[in-house]
Scaffold this motif. Structure first.
Motif, short mmCIF file in Angstrom:
data_model
loop_
_atom_site.label_atom_id
_atom_site.label_comp_id
_atom_site.label_asym_id
_atom_site.label_seq_id
_atom_site.Cartn_x
_atom_site.Cartn_y
_atom_site.Cartn_z
N THR A 63 3.56 -1.53 5.58
CA THR A 63 3.06 -2.39 4.50
C THR A 63 3.78 -3.74 4.41
N CYS B 151 -6.74 -4.17 4.44
CA CYS B 151 -6.30 -4.48 3.08
C CYS B 151 -6.71 -3.35 2.13
N ASN B 152 -5.75 -2.87 1.36
CA ASN B 152 -6.01 -1.87 0.33
C ASN B 152 -6.64 -2.58 -0.85
N TRP C 283 -1.01 -1.93 6.73
CA TRP C 283 -1.64 -1.42 5.52
C TRP C 283 -1.21 -2.42 4.45
N ASP C 284 -2.04 -3.41 4.22
CA ASP C 284 -1.69 -4.54 3.38
C ASP C 284 -2.06 -4.22 1.93
N ASN C 285 -1.04 -4.07 1.09
CA ASN C 285 -1.29 -3.77 -0.32
C ASN C 285 -1.62 -5.04 -1.12
N TRP C 286 -2.51 -5.79 -0.59
CA TRP C 286 -3.16 -6.90 -1.26
C TRP C 286 -4.65 -6.72 -1.04
N VAL D 36 -4.66 -4.65 -3.94
CA VAL D 36 -4.66 -3.43 -4.76
C VAL D 36 -3.96 -3.64 -6.10
N CYS E 43 4.34 -3.88 -1.89
CA CYS E 43 3.30 -4.88 -2.15
C CYS E 43 3.87 -6.24 -1.76
N PHE F 61 -6.39 3.54 -3.32
CA PHE F 61 -5.65 3.33 -4.55
C PHE F 61 -5.63 4.59 -5.42
#
Length: 354
Positions: free
Chosen positions: A193, A257-258, A221-224, A226, A198, A17
């Motif tokens: 992603t 997960c980010n 690359w899961d932006n959950w 973040v 997101c 992040f």
């Protein structure tokens, strides 16, 4: 052959992040939590680490290098694959002999830390370069030849279908995904992603379509959960990754997960990831044991409010209730929540100028 073997399927957490990175002790604890959850990967890639991004060619100062070496050892001892995310800012715009030599030196330095996997990250930088996919492939092919890491991944500049990437970083070259997938070495994995940066939902069809475009399976690359942006920093995401059920676990090549800026409050999402991929029987039971039943129950009850309502729109009575509730509970998770209410992670636009 690579010296460091990596799991066949990377499933875990990314520290990727913008804004203030985690403290060294927070990373060590998070890795221990990942091991307990049955997750097998941690990727160190905070945007604020200039030695991975704008100043990528410069080695870390001694104290930072020692901290990362300790983290690498802790990952190894815990059975968690340790990853490093290198973002050589706009290297593809001028990848001549001098830049190539500098990159080779840097890859050797990263190898010295014992990374199990290495990610070359071209995200969040302009894509206004002729033959973008070809230039990036040249870089990745060199890294693949030089690195001793057991796995190599790439995050494309256009890592989602989301048109916001074209607005911010310039229109994507026609056929970019197809060209990148066709020219990268076959052993290289590609991050994606979802249909948006997101994604509120990711299903098997989404993953299958992306794999078809890239010509190989994708790693999520899961932006959950973040929460580093101007809008998302006003929220906490205290649920498992939503709408990612069904055959998703078998459709993607890996799933990371980010995490949020708040490492302990990221645990509900990571526990949900572990349950989704069959690493954990019950995320709720694990959270009750890790955080304490009262804290886990409070976070579950307040998850919808904190996800849906921006912090700066909470009514005075709502904010007072949260302060009273979590002030009476001990532990790191309540402390993080109270600090967030006090603006400890207020978004700073300057963090985007790395």
């Amino acid at each position: 052959m690579p010296a460091n073997a990596a799991p066949a399927r990377l499933t875990g957490a990314i520290e990727g992040f913008y804004g203030r990175p985690w403290a060294p002790a927070e990373r060590l604890q998070l890795v221990s939590d990942l091991a307990e959850l049955g997750l097998d990967a941690y990727l160190y890639a905070p945007k604020a680490d200039a030695h991975l991004r704008r100043r990528w060619a410069e080695p870390w100062p001694a104290a930072e290098a020692a901290s990362l070496a300790q983290l690498s050892k802790h990952c190894r001892d815990a059975g968690v694959a340790f990853g490093l995310g290198l973002s050589p800012f706009r290297l593809y715009a001028d990848y001549g002999p001098a830049a190539r030599r500098a990159l080779q030196v840097r890859i050797r330095q990263l190898d010295d830390l014992g990374a199990t996997f290495l990610a070359v990250l071209f995200d969040d930088m302009p894509g206004d370069t002729a033959e973008l996919a070809v230039r990036q492939t040249e870089i990745v092919a060199d890294v693949a030849a030089w690195s001793e890491a057991g796995r190599l991944l790439v995050c494309p500049t256009y890592y989602s279908d989301d048109p916001v990437l074209d607005r911010v970083f310039g229109p994507r070259p026609p056929g970019y995904r197809e060209a990148l997938g066709a020219t990268l070495p076959e052993t290289v994995d590609i991050f994606w992603t979802g249909r948006t940066v997101c994604a509120t939902a990711i299903d098997e069809a989404d993953v299958v379509d992306a794999a078809a475009a890239f010509g190989r399976p994708v790693t999520l690359w899961d932006n959950w959960p973040v929460n580093d942006g101007a809008k998302r920093s006003l929220h906490l995401y205290l649920r498992p990754p939503p709408a990612r059920e069904g055959a998703l676990a078998s459709a993607c090549a890996g799933h990371l997960c980010n995490a949020m800026s708040q490492p302990v409050l990221s645990l509900p999402a990571l526990a949900g990831l572990a349950e989704l991929h069959g690493r954990l029987p019950s995320a709720a039971d694990w959270l009750a044991g890790r955080l304490g039943p009262a804290v886990a129950a409070a976070l579950a009850e307040d998850a919808a409010l904190l996800e849906q309502r921006p912090r700066d729109t909470l009514a005075e009575t709502e904010s007072a209730r949260l302060r009273e509730r979590y002030g009476a509970l001990g532990g790191a998770a309540p402390r993080e929540l109270l600090a967030w209410l006090d603006g400890a992670w207020t978004f700073d636009p300057d963090c985007l100028t790395d």
